[in-house]
Structures are given as structure tokens and as C-alpha cells.
Enzyme design. Structure first.
Site, PDB file in Angstrom:
ATOM      1  N   TYR A  56       0.821  -1.219   0.000  1.00 59.45           N
ATOM      2  CA  TYR A  56       0.000   0.000   0.000  1.00 59.45           C
ATOM      3  C   TYR A  56       0.852   1.265   0.000  1.00 59.45           C
ATOM      4  O   TYR A  56       0.428   2.287  -0.548  1.00 59.45           O
ATOM      5  CB  TYR A  56      -1.015  -0.024   1.157  1.00 59.45           C
ATOM      6  CG  TYR A  56      -2.171  -0.926   0.806  1.00 59.45           C
ATOM      7  CD1 TYR A  56      -3.160  -0.506  -0.082  1.00 59.45           C
ATOM      8  CD2 TYR A  56      -2.235  -2.229   1.296  1.00 59.45           C
ATOM      9  CE1 TYR A  56      -4.193  -1.343  -0.457  1.00 59.45           C
ATOM     10  CE2 TYR A  56      -3.271  -3.078   0.928  1.00 59.45           C
ATOM     11  CZ  TYR A  56      -4.246  -2.626   0.046  1.00 59.45           C
ATOM     12  OH  TYR A  56      -5.259  -3.463  -0.337  1.00 59.45           O
ATOM     13  N   HIS A 108     -14.615   2.061  -0.514  1.00 57.90           N
ATOM     14  CA  HIS A 108     -13.528   1.141  -0.162  1.00 57.90           C
ATOM     15  C   HIS A 108     -12.393   1.826   0.602  1.00 57.90           C
ATOM     16  O   HIS A 108     -11.288   1.297   0.677  1.00 57.90           O
ATOM     17  CB  HIS A 108     -12.982   0.453  -1.428  1.00 57.90           C
ATOM     18  CG  HIS A 108     -13.973  -0.519  -2.016  1.00 57.90           C
ATOM     19  ND1 HIS A 108     -13.871  -1.026  -3.286  1.00 57.90           N
ATOM     20  CD2 HIS A 108     -15.102  -1.072  -1.490  1.00 57.90           C
ATOM     21  CE1 HIS A 108     -14.889  -1.857  -3.518  1.00 57.90           C
ATOM     22  NE2 HIS A 108     -15.655  -1.887  -2.451  1.00 57.90           N
ATOM     23  N   CYS A 116      -6.421   3.057  13.277  1.00 60.08           N
ATOM     24  CA  CYS A 116      -5.772   2.400  14.411  1.00 60.08           C
ATOM     25  C   CYS A 116      -6.635   1.226  14.867  1.00 60.08           C
ATOM     26  O   CYS A 116      -7.836   1.402  15.122  1.00 60.08           O
ATOM     27  CB  CYS A 116      -5.580   3.400  15.551  1.00 60.08           C
ATOM     28  SG  CYS A 116      -4.861   2.626  17.016  1.00 60.08           S
ATOM     29  N   CYS A 135       0.389   5.186  16.455  1.00 56.62           N
ATOM     30  CA  CYS A 135      -0.878   5.898  16.236  1.00 56.62           C
ATOM     31  C   CYS A 135      -0.757   7.332  16.751  1.00 56.62           C
ATOM     32  O   CYS A 135      -0.401   7.545  17.914  1.00 56.62           O
ATOM     33  CB  CYS A 135      -2.010   5.177  16.968  1.00 56.62           C
ATOM     34  SG  CYS A 135      -3.558   6.125  16.926  1.00 56.62           S
ATOM     35  N   SER A 177     -15.476  -3.383 -13.441  1.00 58.03           N
ATOM     36  CA  SER A 177     -15.724  -4.671 -14.092  1.00 58.03           C
ATOM     37  C   SER A 177     -17.037  -5.308 -13.634  1.00 58.03           C
ATOM     38  O   SER A 177     -17.493  -6.276 -14.231  1.00 58.03           O
ATOM     39  CB  SER A 177     -14.570  -5.630 -13.803  1.00 58.03           C
ATOM     40  OG  SER A 177     -14.408  -5.788 -12.410  1.00 58.03           O
ATOM     41  N   ASN A 201     -17.434   2.021 -20.219  1.00 56.83           N
ATOM     42  CA  ASN A 201     -16.334   1.116 -19.857  1.00 56.83           C
ATOM     43  C   ASN A 201     -15.524   0.743 -21.097  1.00 56.83           C
ATOM     44  O   ASN A 201     -16.035   0.780 -22.206  1.00 56.83           O
ATOM     45  CB  ASN A 201     -16.926  -0.163 -19.229  1.00 56.83           C
ATOM     46  CG  ASN A 201     -15.950  -0.852 -18.305  1.00 56.83           C
ATOM     47  OD1 ASN A 201     -15.591  -0.312 -17.270  1.00 56.83           O
ATOM     48  ND2 ASN A 201     -15.506  -2.041 -18.673  1.00 56.83           N
ATOM     49  N   LEU A 202     -14.286   0.352 -20.847  1.00 50.91           N
ATOM     50  CA  LEU A 202     -13.410  -0.038 -21.954  1.00 50.91           C
ATOM     51  C   LEU A 202     -14.000  -1.195 -22.742  1.00 50.91           C
ATOM     52  O   LEU A 202     -13.958  -1.218 -23.961  1.00 50.91           O
ATOM     53  CB  LEU A 202     -12.041  -0.437 -21.388  1.00 50.91           C
ATOM     54  CG  LEU A 202     -10.902  -0.581 -22.373  1.00 50.91           C
ATOM     55  CD1 LEU A 202     -10.672   0.721 -23.119  1.00 50.91           C
ATOM     56  CD2 LEU A 202      -9.633  -0.995 -21.644  1.00 50.91           C
TER      57      LEU A 202
END
Ligand code: APR
Length: 234
Positions: A56, A108, A116, A135, A177, A201-202
Site C-alpha cells: 500500500y 472502499h 488504528c 498511532c 468490471s 467502460n473499456l
């Protein structure tokens, strides 16, 4: 003048592909060389938090280098000209915010936030997260995780999203998708409440629920749809 009164737009990784960010399912099932279960589940984080942090941190760095494209900018312009417009995004980059979108539900989570696991506070991330990160709220060491909704976890803002879907008269899904629920089921909810439903969309994907499917790259088809078809101003 746009003929619709209440617009709900859902975006996925495809809208940020034109800004150079990798999508999830276009690279042979691997996401930047990792299986999703290796980096995007609570179990993965329990098993190997250092790997998940590295993954990440790299995504955050890539997102920081990317710029919003014409599709992100178009949605911000449409919001400004609309009385009732909600943007729901599955994306964790902040390209919509940087393009100027305000009424945004990031279902999301966000790459540039940490959570934390001790005190549950959410804070902005200013440097890479590691297993030693402390934290800023409760000072616990090693208690921070990315504020990302992983597979097996409940997406954010679901009550608000459901209410918006049930009340809209236009639902547009862009660059997704349609394989990950609950977002994949939003079209069905909007449609069952009489909204007109459009996919930009593609590729066409297998989702036949939509009233209209327009294929192409987001940076082209999104402005073409909103400015040319719906008469919003550039
Ligand atoms: N313009 C428009 N669409 C594009 C473009 C583009 N330039 N490039 C790719 N696409 C389309 C692909 O054809 C695909 O249908 O965008 C879609 C991206 O699909 P996914 O990679 O599955 O991304 P998304 O739908 O956002 O994934 C949903 O899955 O891994 C999880 O939590 C993660 O939010 C993510 C969720």
C-alpha cells in the site's frame, strides 16, 4: 439542460487507468504482481503486515504521482452544475477529490488514511506505514493499518449509498468490471427503482442489466456522454 434530476455515478479502477494507475483485473488476475489474497484481506495483514504495508505504500506513492484526467474533471464539472449529484467510488486514490469532486462516498476507503486497530481513530498518512508506526491519537506502536476496505470486510457508507440508489433517476457506472459485490449489484437496485442505467467502460463486460453500454476509454467516453449527450457545459 440535462433531462435527469438526480444523478448517481459509480466509478471503479478504469477511470484512473487513464491517469496511469493499474486496474485490478486486467493483468492476468494479478494486481501489481500480487494475488489479491496476498495483500488485500484481513488475513493477509495478520499473516504478513510488512508486505501489506509495502504494497500500500507503493500504491500511495503511485497515486500521489498521478494526475486526475479528463473523466475525473468532467464529473467534478457535472457535480457543480447539478442540484442533486452523488459520486460513489470504489477507488482508493484521491483523484476525484483532486479534480474537485465534493459529494463523494469512498466505499472502499482511502489510500492516504490509516486506521488504528486499538483506538479506531482515522488519520491522514504523511509518511510510509510500517509495522512500527505509532498511532498519532493513542500512541500505540504497531497498531496502524491502511484505511482500506479489504475483501471480507464491509464497505463504507452503505446505508447512504442504498438510499441514493433508490432515489436516483440516472445511474452511470464508469470503469468498473462489475465483479465485486455489493457495487456490482447497484445497477439492479437503481433499475428496480426506475432509474435509467448507463455503463461507460473499456469493454462491454458481461453485465447485461444496463439500458445503455458505451465502450471506450474513460477520458474520452465520460466527457462525450455528459457534455455531448446530456448537455452539461464543459
Ligand atoms: N477506461 C474505461 N474503462 C477501463 C479503462 C479505461 N481506460 N481501463 C480499464 N477499464 C475497465 C476494464 O475493462 C474493467 O472492466 O475498468 C474495469 C476495471 O475493473 P477492475 O480492475 O475489476 O476494477 P474495479 O471494478 O474498480 O474493482 C472493484 O475490486 O479489488 C477490488 O476493492 C477493489 O475497488 C476494487 C474492486
Amino acid at each position: 439542460m440535462c433531462q435527469y434530476q438526480k444523478l448517481v455515478v459509480l466509478t471503479g479502477a478504469g477511470i484512473s487507468a487513464d491517469s496511469g494507475l493499474a486496474t485490478f483485473r486486467d493483468g492476468g488476475g494479478l494486481w501489481e504482481n500480487h494475488r489479491i489474497e496476498e495483500v488485500a484481506t484481513p488475513e493477509a495483514f495478520d499473516r504478513n503486515p510488512a508486505l501489506v504495508h509495502r504494497f500500500y505504500n507503493a500504491r500511495r506513492e503511485a497515486a500521489a504521482q498521478a494526475e486526475p484526467n479528463a473523466a475525473h474533471q468532467c464529473l467534478a464539472a457535472v457535480e457543480q452544475q447539478s442540484k442533486d449529484f452523488v459520486l460513489i467510488s470504489q477507488n482508493v486514490d484521491n483523484l476525484h477529490q483532486r479534480a474537485g469532486s465534493k459529494n463523494l462516498l469512498s466505499m472502499h476507503g482511502q489510500l492516504n488514511e490509516c486506521r488504528c486497530i486499538q483506538c479506531h481513530s482515522i488519520n491522514e498518512i504523511h509518511q510510509d506505514l510500517t509495522v512500527e508506526s505509532v498511532c498519532p491519537n493513542c500512541q500505540s506502536p504497531g497498531s496502524l493499518r491502511p484505511n482500506i476496505v479489504w475483501f471480507g470486510e464491509m464497505p463504507l457508507h452503505m446505508d447512504e449509498i442504498m438510499a441514493q440508489l433508490m432515489g436516483c433517476d440516472l445511474f452511470v457506472a464508469i470503469g468498473t468490471s462489475g465483479t465485486v459485490y455489493p457495487a456490482a449489484g447497484f445497477v439492479e437496485i437503481a433499475k428496480s427503482h426506475q432509474a435509467h442505467t448507463v455503463m461507460l467502460n473499456l469493454d462491454g463486460t458481461d453485465n447485461t442489466m444496463f439500458d445503455e453500454v458505451i465502450t471506450g476509454q474513460a477520458f474520452e467516453v465520460v466527457p462525450a456522454y455528459f457534455y455531448d449527450e446530456l448537455d452539461f457545459k464543459r
